[in-house]
Write an enzyme that holds these catalytic residues in place. Structure first.
Site, mmCIF file in Angstrom:
data_model
loop_
_atom_site.group_PDB
_atom_site.id
_atom_site.type_symbol
_atom_site.label_atom_id
_atom_site.label_comp_id
_atom_site.label_asym_id
_atom_site.label_seq_id
_atom_site.Cartn_x
_atom_site.Cartn_y
_atom_site.Cartn_z
ATOM 1 N N ASN A 146 7.164 -6.209 -1.682
ATOM 2 C CA ASN A 146 7.561 -5.791 -0.341
ATOM 3 C C ASN A 146 8.979 -5.247 -0.418
ATOM 4 O O ASN A 146 9.912 -5.974 -0.744
ATOM 5 C CB ASN A 146 7.484 -6.985 0.620
ATOM 6 N N GLY A 187 1.696 -8.088 2.117
ATOM 7 C CA GLY A 187 2.773 -7.239 2.616
ATOM 8 C C GLY A 187 3.407 -6.319 1.599
ATOM 9 O O GLY A 187 4.454 -5.712 1.869
ATOM 10 N N HIS A 262 -18.176 6.924 0.560
ATOM 11 C CA HIS A 262 -18.412 6.190 1.801
ATOM 12 C C HIS A 262 -17.101 6.060 2.559
ATOM 13 O O HIS A 262 -16.018 6.305 2.012
ATOM 14 C CB HIS A 262 -18.995 4.797 1.509
ATOM 15 N N ARG A 345 -8.293 9.532 -9.219
ATOM 16 C CA ARG A 345 -9.347 8.692 -9.796
ATOM 17 C C ARG A 345 -10.441 8.595 -8.745
ATOM 18 O O ARG A 345 -10.194 8.178 -7.617
ATOM 19 C CB ARG A 345 -8.776 7.325 -10.155
ATOM 20 N N ASP A 347 -13.528 7.018 -7.066
ATOM 21 C CA ASP A 347 -14.278 5.778 -6.942
ATOM 22 C C ASP A 347 -15.776 6.069 -7.046
ATOM 23 O O ASP A 347 -16.241 7.136 -6.617
ATOM 24 C CB ASP A 347 -13.944 5.143 -5.587
ATOM 25 N N GLU A 375 -14.530 6.653 -12.024
ATOM 26 C CA GLU A 375 -14.926 5.265 -12.257
ATOM 27 C C GLU A 375 -16.365 5.243 -12.757
ATOM 28 O O GLU A 375 -17.291 5.533 -12.006
ATOM 29 C CB GLU A 375 -14.829 4.435 -10.977
ATOM 30 N N HIS A 449 -8.739 -4.206 -10.705
ATOM 31 C CA HIS A 449 -8.980 -4.934 -9.458
ATOM 32 C C HIS A 449 -10.436 -5.371 -9.318
ATOM 33 O O HIS A 449 -10.753 -6.194 -8.456
ATOM 34 C CB HIS A 449 -8.588 -4.058 -8.267
ATOM 35 N N ASP A 450 -11.325 -4.827 -10.141
ATOM 36 C CA ASP A 450 -12.750 -5.143 -10.069
ATOM 37 C C ASP A 450 -13.199 -6.154 -11.123
ATOM 38 O O ASP A 450 -14.390 -6.463 -11.206
ATOM 39 C CB ASP A 450 -13.584 -3.869 -10.225
ATOM 40 N N ASP A 494 -12.852 -11.059 -7.777
ATOM 41 C CA ASP A 494 -12.295 -10.703 -6.485
ATOM 42 C C ASP A 494 -12.621 -11.810 -5.475
ATOM 43 O O ASP A 494 -13.782 -12.220 -5.383
ATOM 44 C CB ASP A 494 -12.909 -9.357 -6.073
ATOM 45 N N ARG A 498 -6.493 -10.669 -7.468
ATOM 46 C CA ARG A 498 -5.625 -9.785 -6.693
ATOM 47 C C ARG A 498 -4.471 -10.563 -6.063
ATOM 48 O O ARG A 498 -4.064 -10.303 -4.933
ATOM 49 C CB ARG A 498 -6.439 -9.070 -5.611
#
Length: 605
Positions: A146, A187, A262, A345, A347, A375, A449-450, A494, A498
């Site tokens: 932050n 944040g 999407h 990148r 998705d 990806e 992150h996946d 997940d 994260r």
């Protein structure tokens, strides 16, 4: 009868690997039999044209060697095997089940045969120098830092919660149907990334890959609400422009995440809850966005990503949507790229039609030195999605993909669930299947992150973590660190992977190790275009060698916890040129490798 063919070896197939269309390829197979040979045939078929298999008679060039040349006329995939008929039998030879290159196996019946892959390219890609020689760092923006002096969170969202401490573990508040009732935020923001540029630069990072930054409901923002607005929690357009300028002044580049398959159910385009001032597709059939979506029972049932109703799928064939994303002068791609974005990148690239990706690439190519990454979780050279073969790596589409297959190989060989021989075969198969530029410049990762954190995947074994980092920074490709892995962050699936970056108690010793590797990599830019060959040591070690213009780098790794003395028989160097293999043996034989040791040797001839 004994047949011998090895697609990794130039004496059996040349040139190696993927080739541009119209490139002649010479195939050789050795046949040893006491029977009279009637016919030796290369059987080859273009992908999808299974009823048009070509039989190419092979000619005897030596007492056992049969040869033929084949020239692929179109881009795409070809598949091939061999058939040998004698006075007594007909035998087939194909690859090992699983699609592996290298040595194959004999099959008694045609219907059993597994075919080798031949990748053919429409064009050879050129990637920008900043990307080829870069070290990347993926930031989940809400969880990094932050940058507000008083630490306040920008524009908190309704029906969300903010953690009491940065050290809290992330979690979801779910309803009875497992839908997320409250999104959680720490944040982190764009000013925070800018404030940490000195840290990133010292770490050796030259490229930032940011998870989505556009307005959305969730903390991850893969549910885009407005493609042309920065999410207020992260800051505003001025913050974004300031960050891009600061990164460029620091000699760094930025790649954005494009989520074009999407949108969010409460986006400007769908607008189920009416939060936006536009008329969304869920509000009226007269909405300009209505044709973007496929309704089954209006307005409550519609195509959505993997059945997640919060993520309505967009019809990628719709011209208005295509124009909005890439086809018009003021498209999403143009708007952000013209503001200084260096790459994208994509998705879930498998769910975007090939010509949709090609359209994005064409729009991007109007700007110099940009890169397009996709990806893809599997070997992207032969990916089948929704019954369609994807051709995004054959020229004019993606220039690289997220290299999850390499991540799998690193984790499995370090945890003992894959043998060194299988690691070598799998890596060589990727080298053979991919275009050379893809193999050399793929977007490598050991976590994202996946995925669960790499330290968690390695059972929190620090010795293995250091091996994984060393491999990431020395194997072919563009290394991409997931934020916090250098600080020994742990976390499962997940959302546990994260967490907020532990600025107060980051592991400084591990950060220094990563710094040493990133700077070593940057000082060896020649590796990116050098010759490369993997090798292995019996059942305990792996390795690889680079060579170019009299320079060499040799990496050997003991993936076990036991000490091993290297013997001549342990050195498996079948794809290393003979003179170099001799030099490697002279350097290694008699040496001792401690458990979990990575040894790097330069210029050993």
């Amino acid at each position: 009868m004994q047949l011998e063919y090895d697609s990794f070896q130039p004496q059996f197939k040349t040139p190696f690997g993927a080739v541009p269309q119209q490139t002649p390829i010479q195939f050789t197979i050795n046949v040893k039999t006491s029977d009279t040979i009637g016919q030796v045939t290369l059987c080859i078929v273009r992908d999808g044209q299974w009823d048009a298999e070509k039989d190419l008679p092979m000619t005897a060039k030596t007492p056992t060697g049969y040869q033929v040349s084949f020239t692929p006329t179109q881009a795409g995939l070809y598949f091939y095997y061999f058939q040998v008929s004698t006075s007594n039998e007909t035998v087939f030879y194909g690859c090992i089940d699983g699609g592996y290159g290298g040595l194959g196996v004999q099959y008694a019946r045609r219907e059993q045969v597994q075919m080798y892959q031949l990748t053919t390219l429409a064009a050879v890609e050129t990637l920008p120098k900043w990307y080829r020689e870069g070290v990347a760092y993926q930031i989940f923006v809400d969880r990094f830092y932050n940058g507000n002096p008083d630490g306040h969170v920008n524009a908190p969202k309704p029906n969300s919660f903010i953690y009491g401490r940065a050290s809290d573990r992330p979690m979801y508040v779910r309803g009875p149907g497992q839908d997320i009732l409250r999104w959680d935020f720490f944040g982190g923001n764009l000013r925070g990334i800018e404030a940490k540029i000195p840290y990133l630069k010292k770490l050796g990072v030259t490229i930032l890959y940011l998870t989505p930054i556009f307005q959305a409901t969730s903390n991850h923002r893969y549910d885009t609400g407005d493609y042309l607005k920065i999410d207020p929690v992260l800051g505003d357009l001025a913050d974004f422009d300031h960050l891009v300028s600061a990164l460029h002044r620091a000699g760094m580049r930025v790649i954005l995440d494009g989520v074009f398959n999407h949108v969010g159910v409460d986006s400007r385009y769908f607008n189920r809850s009416g939060h936006y001032d536009t008329v969304g597709a869920a509000q009226a059939r007269t909405s300009p966005y209505y044709p973007w979506f496929t309704f089954i029972n209006y307005p409550t049932e519609y195509d959505s990503w993997w059945g997640i109703t919060d993520l309505p799928t967009v019809d990628k064939e719709n011209k208005a949507y295509r124009d909005f994303i890439f086809g018009s002068d003021d498209s999403v791609i143009d708007y952000w790229t013209s503001r200084g974005v260096d790459g994208w990148r994509l998705d879930v690239a498998d769910e975007l039609p090939d010509d949709f990706i090609a359209g994005i690439r064409k729009a991007l190519d109007r700007y110099p030195d940009k890169v397009l990454i996709g990806e893809v979780w599997e070997d992207a050279s032969h990916k089948l999605a929704y019954g369609q073969r994807r051709h995004y790596l054959e020229g004019g589409g993606l220039q690289a993909v997220m290299n999850y297959p390499l991540r799998r190989l690193i984790i499995h060989v370090l945890t003992g669930t894959m043998s060194p021989a299988d690691w070598w075969r799998d890596l060589m198969t990727l080298k053979e299947n991919y275009p050379q530029t893809t193999f050399q410049f793929n977007f490598n990762n050991i976590g994202s992150h996946d995925t669960p954190r790499i330290l968690t995947m390695l059972q929190e074994d620090m010795a293995r973590l250091r091996l994984a980092v060393g491999m990431l920074l020395t194997l072919p490709g563009v290394p991409c660190l997931y934020y916090g892995d250098e600080a020994k962050m742990t976390g499962g699936k997940d959302p546990d992977n994260r967490a907020f970056y532990p600025w107060a108690n980051a592991d400084l010793a591990e950060i220094r190790v990563v710094e040493q590797w990133t700077h070593w990599r940057q000082n060896h830019a020649w590796l990116n275009t050098a010759n490369f060959a993997p090798l292995y040591l019996a059942d305990y070690g792996i390795g690889y060698v680079y060579w170019q213009d009299g320079q060499q780098v040799l990496v050997v790794i003991n993936v076990t916890t036991m000490t091993h003395e290297i013997t001549p028989a342990a050195c498996k160097l079948s794809v290393v040129p003979e003179s170099l293999a001799t030099a490697i043996k002279q350097r290694l034989v008699g040496q001792t490798l401690s458990g979990n040791e990575l040894r790097l040797i330069e210029n050993f001839t």
